[in-house]
Design a protein around this motif. Structure first.
Motif, PDB file in Angstrom:
ATOM      1  N   UNK A  97      31.800  80.759  29.397  1.00 40.08           N
ATOM      2  CA  UNK A  97      31.532  79.394  28.926  1.00 40.08           C
ATOM      3  C   UNK A  97      32.791  78.746  28.366  1.00 40.08           C
ATOM      4  N   UNK A  98      33.520  79.467  27.514  1.00 37.81           N
ATOM      5  CA  UNK A  98      34.753  78.906  26.961  1.00 37.81           C
ATOM      6  C   UNK A  98      35.888  78.926  27.973  1.00 37.81           C
ATOM      7  N   UNK A  99      35.784  79.831  28.950  1.00 34.90           N
ATOM      8  CA  UNK A  99      36.799  79.861  29.997  1.00 34.90           C
ATOM      9  C   UNK A  99      36.838  78.581  30.808  1.00 34.90           C
ATOM     10  N   UNK A 100      35.687  77.926  30.964  1.00 30.72           N
ATOM     11  CA  UNK A 100      35.665  76.639  31.671  1.00 30.72           C
ATOM     12  C   UNK A 100      36.490  75.604  30.921  1.00 30.72           C
ATOM     13  N   UNK A 101      36.343  75.573  29.591  1.00 30.79           N
ATOM     14  CA  UNK A 101      37.132  74.630  28.788  1.00 30.79           C
ATOM     15  C   UNK A 101      38.625  74.970  28.853  1.00 30.79           C
ATOM     16  N   UNK A 102      38.946  76.263  28.760  1.00 24.66           N
ATOM     17  CA  UNK A 102      40.350  76.671  28.848  1.00 24.66           C
ATOM     18  C   UNK A 102      40.933  76.312  30.216  1.00 24.66           C
ATOM     19  N   UNK A 103      40.120  76.474  31.247  1.00 33.74           N
ATOM     20  CA  UNK A 103      40.535  76.129  32.609  1.00 33.74           C
ATOM     21  C   UNK A 103      40.916  74.655  32.671  1.00 33.74           C
ATOM     22  N   UNK A 104      40.083  73.782  32.105  1.00 36.35           N
ATOM     23  CA  UNK A 104      40.357  72.349  32.171  1.00 36.35           C
ATOM     24  C   UNK A 104      41.545  71.952  31.298  1.00 36.35           C
ATOM     25  N   UNK A 105      41.700  72.597  30.140  1.00 33.52           N
ATOM     26  CA  UNK A 105      42.871  72.312  29.310  1.00 33.52           C
ATOM     27  C   UNK A 105      44.145  72.581  30.100  1.00 33.52           C
ATOM     28  N   UNK A 106      44.196  73.759  30.736  1.00 33.38           N
ATOM     29  CA  UNK A 106      45.378  74.117  31.524  1.00 33.38           C
ATOM     30  C   UNK A 106      45.543  73.196  32.731  1.00 33.38           C
ATOM     31  N   UNK A 107      44.426  72.827  33.370  1.00 29.19           N
ATOM     32  CA  UNK A 107      44.502  71.966  34.557  1.00 29.19           C
ATOM     33  C   UNK A 107      45.026  70.578  34.206  1.00 29.19           C
ATOM     34  N   UNK A 108      44.539  69.998  33.105  1.00 29.24           N
ATOM     35  CA  UNK A 108      45.006  68.672  32.711  1.00 29.24           C
ATOM     36  C   UNK A 108      46.494  68.695  32.363  1.00 29.24           C
ATOM     37  N   UNK A 109      46.931  69.717  31.641  1.00 28.00           N
ATOM     38  CA  UNK A 109      48.358  69.816  31.296  1.00 28.00           C
ATOM     39  C   UNK A 109      49.192  70.003  32.558  1.00 28.00           C
ATOM     40  N   UNK A 110      48.725  70.837  33.465  1.00 26.88           N
ATOM     41  CA  UNK A 110      49.438  71.106  34.720  1.00 26.88           C
ATOM     42  C   UNK A 110      49.588  69.823  35.542  1.00 26.88           C
ATOM     43  N   UNK A 111      48.528  69.031  35.612  1.00 24.18           N
ATOM     44  CA  UNK A 111      48.581  67.791  36.391  1.00 24.18           C
ATOM     45  C   UNK A 111      49.446  66.736  35.704  1.00 24.18           C
ATOM     46  N   UNK A 112      49.360  66.651  34.387  1.00 22.27           N
ATOM     47  CA  UNK A 112      50.199  65.689  33.671  1.00 22.27           C
ATOM     48  C   UNK A 112      51.666  66.043  33.791  1.00 22.27           C
ATOM     49  N   UNK A 130      46.645  69.215  47.777  1.00 24.11           N
ATOM     50  CA  UNK A 130      45.811  70.408  47.667  1.00 24.11           C
ATOM     51  C   UNK A 130      45.442  70.655  46.199  1.00 24.11           C
ATOM     52  N   UNK A 131      46.375  70.389  45.288  1.00 29.70           N
ATOM     53  CA  UNK A 131      46.078  70.514  43.862  1.00 29.70           C
ATOM     54  C   UNK A 131      44.974  69.566  43.428  1.00 29.70           C
ATOM     55  N   UNK A 132      44.990  68.327  43.946  1.00 29.61           N
ATOM     56  CA  UNK A 132      43.923  67.361  43.629  1.00 29.61           C
ATOM     57  C   UNK A 132      42.591  67.820  44.196  1.00 29.61           C
ATOM     58  N   UNK A 133      42.627  68.437  45.378  1.00 21.28           N
ATOM     59  CA  UNK A 133      41.397  68.975  45.961  1.00 21.28           C
ATOM     60  C   UNK A 133      40.838  70.101  45.088  1.00 21.28           C
ATOM     61  N   UNK A 134      41.712  70.951  44.582  1.00 24.79           N
ATOM     62  CA  UNK A 134      41.290  72.014  43.669  1.00 24.79           C
ATOM     63  C   UNK A 134      40.646  71.404  42.422  1.00 24.79           C
ATOM     64  N   UNK A 135      41.256  70.346  41.898  1.00 25.38           N
ATOM     65  CA  UNK A 135      40.720  69.692  40.702  1.00 25.38           C
ATOM     66  C   UNK A 135      39.333  69.116  40.968  1.00 25.38           C
ATOM     67  N   UNK A 136      39.152  68.509  42.133  1.00 25.53           N
ATOM     68  CA  UNK A 136      37.852  67.936  42.499  1.00 25.53           C
ATOM     69  C   UNK A 136      36.796  69.043  42.609  1.00 25.53           C
ATOM     70  N   UNK A 137      37.145  70.155  43.247  1.00 27.36           N
ATOM     71  CA  UNK A 137      36.222  71.282  43.355  1.00 27.36           C
ATOM     72  C   UNK A 137      35.926  71.882  41.986  1.00 27.36           C
TER      73      UNK A 137
END
Length: 433
Positions: A97-112, A130-137
């Motif tokens: 459950x918390x891994x989903x939040x950690x995943x998004x924290x890292x994803x937002x920083x990575x994209x920014x 491909x990175x944007x496709x990963x984000x959408x999925x």
């Protein structure tokens, strides 16, 4: 810097046999020796962190699926059984459950980071797409997973989001019926969501392989944002291993400490209290909200008065990322050397937090104090609805203004090589001496 020649030499009979049939060992060895710009900072470590997050989510998700029951009568109780009766179940569930939040924290920083340093520009367009496709999925997987506990917020959030599909002209109704498995959200819907939630992470893993393949071919970007010619690779690059594996490892340890804090000390801080109540179609929560990482998109959805227009804006906020390489016409990659875009980027980040804030609040609630200013169209100007509209306007304006900024902006001088900013001060000191 582009795809480099392989330096791998098989040392054993098995390696030679494997290399002639499936050169996966060669691919790994070549990736470890990939010439990497020597000036990468810690913002570049979030790629490795994201791979770790994906692995954690897949492993914990598979274990949870062994005990979860995708049935509307038993889903909530099966989650409680995992928490109370399965050995280590509470830990696996909280990590997931918390891994989903950690995943998004890292994803937002990575994209920014990619946005700030221009990692979407040629020749790296496919890495970005491909990175944007990963984000959408990732967004789709997170939404489907949020429904599975079958709590109050899970159920009613699913009702709100799936009904948005019905607003699509002509095809919306049939797609909604197919997705729900009937006229309303019920057992068939939960089964579909569980199946898709189980499938999508493996599609994400496949896209990650494509992402790394494109990265291996085009090479890493760098904070200066310049392409490294082959004649300067010896001076401006380092092998990925051991220099960046150690750096990534250190960043991963720090990230895991943050992860562990939420898992062991505050596991429910990022969730919603209403999801601890079993789903009841007859009782609607006073304020239906998604998880925190989807709040900005929820605010964009609510900002548009028309239901279908809101759906278009919400998906458009993600879709516009796919065409970003062609919107930004500047020859300069890194925003370090673009004064106007640097200010716009800072405002863009602040704007993202504002959108998240608006998504978490009631649309009619007052932003400042408890007083009304004046009514504009369909609401008070001093409301989160209108603040969300202004924030949505800037979100799209940031991307759509890029072609015009590129024409008017006067960039700062860009170094001719990675080593120039480092060696220039030393040369100046020696000259003075």
């Amino acid at each position: 810097m582009s795809d480099h020649e392989s330096t791998y030499v098989p040392k054993t009979a098995f390696e030679r046999w494997m290399d002639s049939r499936l050169p996966i060992i060669r691919f790994g060895a070549d990736y470890m020796s990939l010439p990497t710009p020597r000036n990468l900072n810690y913002w570049w470590t979030f790629g490795g962190i994201l791979m770790l997050c994906l692995g954690i989510q897949i492993v914990t998700g598979v274990v949870l699926a062994m005990h979860y029951v995708p049935n509307t009568e038993m889903a909530f109780e099966s989650v409680e059984r995992i928490m109370r009766d399965v050995n280590g179940g509470w830990l696996i569930r909280y990590v997931h459950a918390n891994g989903a939040s950690m995943f998004f924290i890292a994803a937002y920083i990575h994209m920014l980071r990619g946005l700030y340093y221009g990692s979407y520009k040629a020749p790296r367009e496919m890495i970005w797409i491909v990175g944007c496709l990963i984000f959408f999925l990732l967004i789709g997987t997170a939404f489907l997973g949020y429904v599975l506990p079958w709590g109050q917020m899970s159920f009613h959030g699913a009702v709100v989001i799936t009904n948005l599909i019905g607003s699509i002209p002509v095809v919306g109704g049939p797609i909604l019926t197919w997705l729900q498995g009937g006229p309303a959200i019920d057992n068939a819907t939960l089964n579909r969501f569980f199946s898709l939630h189980y499938l999508l992470p493996f599609l994400i893993a496949g896209c990650v392989v494509l992402h790394l393949w494109a990265l291996h071919h085009a090479g890493q970007n760098n904070p200066v944002g310049i392409l490294i010619p082959k004649e300067r690779q010896a001076k401006d690059t380092l092998p990925f291993h051991p220099y960046y594996t150690v750096k990534d490892g250190f960043a991963i340890i720090l990230f895991l400490l943050l992860f562990a804090y939420f898992v062991f000390f505050n596991p429910n801080a990022l969730g919603h209290a209403d999801n601890f109540i079993p789903a009841n179609p007859l009782v609607t929560p006073t304020h239906i909200v998604p998880e925190w990482y989807l709040l900005p998109f929820y605010a964009i959805l609510r900002a548009i008065p028309d239901k279908f227009g809101g759906v278009v804006a919400m998906f458009g906020s993600i879709g516009i990322l796919f065409v970003l390489p062609w919107l930004d016409r500047s020859r300069i990659r890194s925003m370090r050397y673009r004064p106007i875009m640097k200010v716009m980027f800072v405002l863009f980040v602040v704007n993202g937090f504002i959108l998240g804030w608006c998504g978490a609040e009631l649309p009619d609630a007052h932003v400042i104090g408890n007083f009304s200013t004046f009514t504009v169209y369909d609401g008070d100007l001093n409301s989160f609805l209108w603040l969300g509209r202004f924030a949505t306007l800037y979100y799209f304006a940031f991307f759509l203004a890029m072609p015009f900024v590129a024409l008017k902006e006067k960039p700062l001088p860009v170094p001719s090589s990675i080593s120039e900013p480092v060696l220039a001060p030393e040369a100046a000191i020696e000259k003075k001496g």
